[in-house]
Motif scaffolding. Structure first.
Motif, PDB file in Angstrom:
ATOM      1  N   TRP A  59       0.829  -1.201   0.000  1.00  0.00           N
ATOM      2  CA  TRP A  59       0.000   0.000   0.000  1.00  0.00           C
ATOM      3  C   TRP A  59       0.866   1.254   0.000  1.00  0.00           C
ATOM      4  O   TRP A  59       0.609   2.203  -0.732  1.00  0.00           O
ATOM      5  CB  TRP A  59      -0.905  -0.005   1.234  1.00  0.00           C
ATOM      6  CG  TRP A  59      -1.607   1.302   1.426  1.00  0.00           C
ATOM      7  CD1 TRP A  59      -2.751   1.709   0.825  1.00  0.00           C
ATOM      8  CD2 TRP A  59      -1.179   2.387   2.250  1.00  0.00           C
ATOM      9  NE1 TRP A  59      -3.099   2.971   1.236  1.00  0.00           N
ATOM     10  CE2 TRP A  59      -2.123   3.415   2.120  1.00  0.00           C
ATOM     11  CE3 TRP A  59      -0.093   2.577   3.104  1.00  0.00           C
ATOM     12  CZ2 TRP A  59      -2.024   4.620   2.801  1.00  0.00           C
ATOM     13  CZ3 TRP A  59       0.003   3.775   3.788  1.00  0.00           C
ATOM     14  CH2 TRP A  59      -0.951   4.789   3.630  1.00  0.00           C
ATOM     15  N   PHE A  60       1.932   1.253   0.808  1.00  0.00           N
ATOM     16  CA  PHE A  60       2.807   2.414   0.931  1.00  0.00           C
ATOM     17  C   PHE A  60       3.534   2.693  -0.393  1.00  0.00           C
ATOM     18  O   PHE A  60       3.595   3.835  -0.864  1.00  0.00           O
ATOM     19  CB  PHE A  60       3.820   2.176   2.063  1.00  0.00           C
ATOM     20  CG  PHE A  60       4.664   3.371   2.375  1.00  0.00           C
ATOM     21  CD1 PHE A  60       4.102   4.501   2.934  1.00  0.00           C
ATOM     22  CD2 PHE A  60       6.022   3.367   2.094  1.00  0.00           C
ATOM     23  CE1 PHE A  60       4.879   5.610   3.221  1.00  0.00           C
ATOM     24  CE2 PHE A  60       6.795   4.482   2.368  1.00  0.00           C
ATOM     25  CZ  PHE A  60       6.230   5.604   2.936  1.00  0.00           C
ATOM     26  N   VAL A  61       4.042   1.675  -1.050  1.00  0.00           N
ATOM     27  CA  VAL A  61       4.738   1.840  -2.333  1.00  0.00           C
ATOM     28  C   VAL A  61       3.760   2.337  -3.394  1.00  0.00           C
ATOM     29  O   VAL A  61       4.059   3.239  -4.182  1.00  0.00           O
ATOM     30  CB  VAL A  61       5.411   0.515  -2.761  1.00  0.00           C
ATOM     31  CG1 VAL A  61       5.894   0.571  -4.201  1.00  0.00           C
ATOM     32  CG2 VAL A  61       6.551   0.177  -1.820  1.00  0.00           C
ATOM     33  N   ARG A  62       2.538   1.767  -3.425  1.00  0.00           N
ATOM     34  CA  ARG A  62       1.524   2.190  -4.384  1.00  0.00           C
ATOM     35  C   ARG A  62       1.126   3.653  -4.151  1.00  0.00           C
ATOM     36  O   ARG A  62       0.997   4.442  -5.085  1.00  0.00           O
ATOM     37  CB  ARG A  62       0.307   1.262  -4.275  1.00  0.00           C
ATOM     38  CG  ARG A  62      -0.708   1.458  -5.372  1.00  0.00           C
ATOM     39  CD  ARG A  62      -1.827   0.401  -5.342  1.00  0.00           C
ATOM     40  NE  ARG A  62      -2.435   0.250  -4.029  1.00  0.00           N
ATOM     41  CZ  ARG A  62      -2.332  -0.844  -3.253  1.00  0.00           C
ATOM     42  NH1 ARG A  62      -1.636  -1.893  -3.669  1.00  0.00           N
ATOM     43  NH2 ARG A  62      -2.908  -0.912  -2.068  1.00  0.00           N
ATOM     44  N   THR A  63       0.965   4.063  -2.907  1.00  0.00           N
ATOM     45  CA  THR A  63       0.595   5.435  -2.570  1.00  0.00           C
ATOM     46  C   THR A  63       1.697   6.410  -2.955  1.00  0.00           C
ATOM     47  O   THR A  63       1.434   7.485  -3.513  1.00  0.00           O
ATOM     48  CB  THR A  63       0.282   5.552  -1.066  1.00  0.00           C
ATOM     49  OG1 THR A  63      -0.720   4.604  -0.723  1.00  0.00           O
ATOM     50  CG2 THR A  63      -0.204   6.941  -0.713  1.00  0.00           C
ATOM     51  N   LEU A  64       2.942   6.055  -2.675  1.00  0.00           N
ATOM     52  CA  LEU A  64       4.064   6.916  -3.069  1.00  0.00           C
ATOM     53  C   LEU A  64       4.159   7.045  -4.588  1.00  0.00           C
ATOM     54  O   LEU A  64       4.414   8.129  -5.120  1.00  0.00           O
ATOM     55  CB  LEU A  64       5.383   6.377  -2.511  1.00  0.00           C
ATOM     56  CG  LEU A  64       5.629   6.603  -1.023  1.00  0.00           C
ATOM     57  CD1 LEU A  64       6.946   5.952  -0.608  1.00  0.00           C
ATOM     58  CD2 LEU A  64       5.661   8.085  -0.708  1.00  0.00           C
ATOM     59  N   GLY A  65       3.937   5.963  -5.317  1.00  0.00           N
ATOM     60  CA  GLY A  65       3.965   6.002  -6.784  1.00  0.00           C
ATOM     61  C   GLY A  65       2.867   6.893  -7.347  1.00  0.00           C
ATOM     62  O   GLY A  65       3.090   7.680  -8.271  1.00  0.00           O
ATOM     63  N   GLU A  66       1.663   6.807  -6.789  1.00  0.00           N
ATOM     64  CA  GLU A  66       0.556   7.651  -7.234  1.00  0.00           C
ATOM     65  C   GLU A  66       0.827   9.119  -6.934  1.00  0.00           C
ATOM     66  O   GLU A  66       0.535  10.001  -7.744  1.00  0.00           O
ATOM     67  CB  GLU A  66      -0.747   7.201  -6.571  1.00  0.00           C
ATOM     68  CG  GLU A  66      -1.251   5.868  -7.078  1.00  0.00           C
ATOM     69  CD  GLU A  66      -2.437   5.358  -6.274  1.00  0.00           C
ATOM     70  OE1 GLU A  66      -2.863   6.049  -5.322  1.00  0.00           O
ATOM     71  OE2 GLU A  66      -2.923   4.267  -6.598  1.00  0.00           O
ATOM     72  N   ALA A  67       1.403   9.400  -5.772  1.00  0.00           N
ATOM     73  CA  ALA A  67       1.726  10.787  -5.404  1.00  0.00           C
ATOM     74  C   ALA A  67       2.788  11.353  -6.343  1.00  0.00           C
ATOM     75  O   ALA A  67       2.694  12.509  -6.780  1.00  0.00           O
ATOM     76  CB  ALA A  67       2.190  10.855  -3.949  1.00  0.00           C
ATOM     77  N   ALA A  68       3.793  10.541  -6.657  1.00  0.00           N
ATOM     78  CA  ALA A  68       4.839  10.996  -7.579  1.00  0.00           C
ATOM     79  C   ALA A  68       4.260  11.240  -8.971  1.00  0.00           C
ATOM     80  O   ALA A  68       4.604  12.224  -9.647  1.00  0.00           O
ATOM     81  CB  ALA A  68       5.965   9.968  -7.640  1.00  0.00           C
ATOM     82  N   GLU A  69       3.348  10.392  -9.414  1.00  0.00           N
ATOM     83  CA  GLU A  69       2.712  10.573 -10.725  1.00  0.00           C
ATOM     84  C   GLU A  69       1.859  11.838 -10.747  1.00  0.00           C
ATOM     85  O   GLU A  69       1.883  12.589 -11.724  1.00  0.00           O
ATOM     86  CB  GLU A  69       1.859   9.349 -11.048  1.00  0.00           C
ATOM     87  CG  GLU A  69       1.249   9.401 -12.437  1.00  0.00           C
ATOM     88  CD  GLU A  69       0.446   8.152 -12.749  1.00  0.00           C
ATOM     89  OE1 GLU A  69      -0.427   8.252 -13.628  1.00  0.00           O
ATOM     90  OE2 GLU A  69       0.677   7.107 -12.131  1.00  0.00           O
TER      91      GLU A  69
END
Length: 156
Positions: free
Chosen positions: A13-23
């Protein structure tokens, strides 16, 4: 082992959330950059031959072209001579059912097999001198106030 089971879903969840925020951040930066990206107009000076549509970027190249232009009467070239016979497309003088190759441009006197300049038999072609090689379109005249069709209709 219990800690591993709870840690893995949290890490995903944390990796997915960070990826979405970066996008999202990249998208915001792209939109800001696109809004400020303005094309810069550039004015280019070209030099055109007064006898034909050819144009050059350098003045010296344009002057050299004008000095040898086939359409310049001062060059005394074949294309400005009264004896010049232009090329006829389709062969056999335009017969659409003939398979002959195109009739090449030539000299009626047979002097200039390849076209030449400074021909001793050159005579000016008055028909080509009357019509310019470059069509001269007059600029539209500025309308005077009170002369438009709408205003004429209002006055009547």
């Amino acid at each position: 082992m219990l800690t591993l089971l709870t840690a893995l879903p949290y890490a995903d969840w944390f990796v997915r959330t960070l990826g979405e925020a970066a996008e999202q951040q990249r998208d915001v930066l792209y939109r800001a950059r696109r809004a400020t990206a303005v094309a810069i107009p550039v004015v280019v000076t070209r030099f055109r031959c007064p006898h034909c549509p050819a144009s050059r970027a350098k003045k010296s190249a344009a002057e050299a072209h004008v000095a040898r232009c086939w359409h310049n009467p001062a060059v005394r070239a074949c294309k400005t001579c009264v004896h010049y016979e232009p090329a006829v497309p389709g062969g056999c003088w335009g017969d659409p059912y003939c398979n002959c190759p195109d009739t090449p441009e030539s000299c009626a006197l047979g002097i200039a097999v390849p076209m030449v300049t400074d021909c001793p038999q050159w005579q000016p072609d008055t028909t080509s001198l009357d019509t310019p090689a470059i069509p001269q379109h007059p600029l539209p005249a500025a309308e005077k106030p009170g002369t438009s069709d709408e205003q004429k209709g209002r006055q009547q």
